[in-house]
Write a protein that holds these residues in place. Structure first.
Motif, mmCIF file in Angstrom:
data_model
loop_
_atom_site.group_PDB
_atom_site.id
_atom_site.type_symbol
_atom_site.label_atom_id
_atom_site.label_comp_id
_atom_site.label_asym_id
_atom_site.label_seq_id
_atom_site.Cartn_x
_atom_site.Cartn_y
_atom_site.Cartn_z
ATOM 1 N N LYS A 6 0.857 -1.187 0.000
ATOM 2 C CA LYS A 6 0.000 0.000 0.000
ATOM 3 C C LYS A 6 0.890 1.232 0.000
ATOM 4 O O LYS A 6 1.779 1.377 0.841
ATOM 5 N N THR A 25 -7.455 1.482 -2.357
ATOM 6 C CA THR A 25 -7.987 1.215 -1.030
ATOM 7 C C THR A 25 -9.123 2.181 -0.729
ATOM 8 O O THR A 25 -9.295 3.188 -1.426
ATOM 9 N N ASP A 27 -9.348 4.307 1.500
ATOM 10 C CA ASP A 27 -8.869 5.640 1.872
ATOM 11 C C ASP A 27 -8.164 6.365 0.726
ATOM 12 O O ASP A 27 -7.538 7.397 0.920
ATOM 13 N N ASP A 61 -5.433 -8.796 4.301
ATOM 14 C CA ASP A 61 -5.331 -7.412 4.772
ATOM 15 C C ASP A 61 -5.664 -6.439 3.640
ATOM 16 O O ASP A 61 -6.347 -5.440 3.846
ATOM 17 N N ALA A 62 -5.165 -6.741 2.449
ATOM 18 C CA ALA A 62 -5.429 -5.885 1.290
ATOM 19 C C ALA A 62 -6.923 -5.841 0.975
ATOM 20 O O ALA A 62 -7.476 -4.782 0.672
ATOM 21 N N GLU A 65 -8.600 -3.523 3.252
ATOM 22 C CA GLU A 65 -8.300 -2.130 2.878
ATOM 23 C C GLU A 65 -9.171 -1.680 1.700
ATOM 24 O O GLU A 65 -9.633 -0.553 1.664
ATOM 25 N N GLY A 68 -12.773 -1.416 2.959
ATOM 26 C CA GLY A 68 -12.936 -0.444 4.025
ATOM 27 C C GLY A 68 -13.325 -1.069 5.347
ATOM 28 O O GLY A 68 -13.769 -0.375 6.261
ATOM 29 N N GLU A 71 -8.888 -1.486 9.597
ATOM 30 C CA GLU A 71 -8.307 -0.205 10.025
ATOM 31 C C GLU A 71 -7.217 0.152 9.003
ATOM 32 O O GLU A 71 -6.307 -0.637 8.757
ATOM 33 N N PRO A 72 -7.303 1.329 8.363
ATOM 34 C CA PRO A 72 -6.338 1.661 7.312
ATOM 35 C C PRO A 72 -4.911 1.752 7.845
ATOM 36 O O PRO A 72 -4.660 2.374 8.869
ATOM 37 N N ALA A 73 -3.997 1.103 7.123
ATOM 38 C CA ALA A 73 -2.578 1.191 7.467
ATOM 39 C C ALA A 73 -2.062 2.570 7.069
ATOM 40 O O ALA A 73 -2.465 3.126 6.050
#
Length: 117
Positions: A6, A25, A27, A61-62, A65, A68, A71-73
């Motif tokens: 990311k 993602t 975000d 995890d991706a 992301e 949504g 929790e955004p890295a």
């Protein structure tokens, strides 16, 4: 194991990764593939991700992301990837005086334009 990295859009653009072919993602950041970082210095994918201000993550995890649901890295834009800010606004303290219509048959005097034939 394969990882996604990311990064911010600015970093992806600077690296030259075609962002239109990559997932975004929730975000607004970009998920790169490991191969996108082959030109980046570092011994491991984690070193390379850190070098570009990104985070290496698993497929699960991706997915979180993208959806949504995770929790955004946190990702950053390292100084190397920040372009110098160039201001495109004219300098009003020192206006530019253009020559009076040399190439287009116009003469400019006192703010008025006279067309010459």
């Amino acid at each position: 194991m394969a990882y996604y990295i990311k990064v911010t859009k600015k970093v992806a653009d600077k690296i030259g990764a075609p962002v239109e072919n990559r997932n975004k993602t929730a975000d607004g950041n970009i998920l790169l593939w490991q191969a996108d970082l082959n030109v980046i210095p570092g011994e491991t994918i984690f070193d390379r991700a850190d070098f570009v201000g990104g985070v290496a993550m698993t497929g699960n995890d991706a997915r979180g992301e993208i959806d949504g649901t995770a929790e955004p890295a946190e990702v950053t834009i390292p100084e190397y990837y920040q372009d110098a800010e160039v201001e495109d606004t004219p300098d009003t303290d020192h206006p530019v005086t253009l020559p009076a219509g040399e190439g287009n048959g116009e003469n400019v005097t006192d703010g008025e334009t006279d067309k010459t034939e």
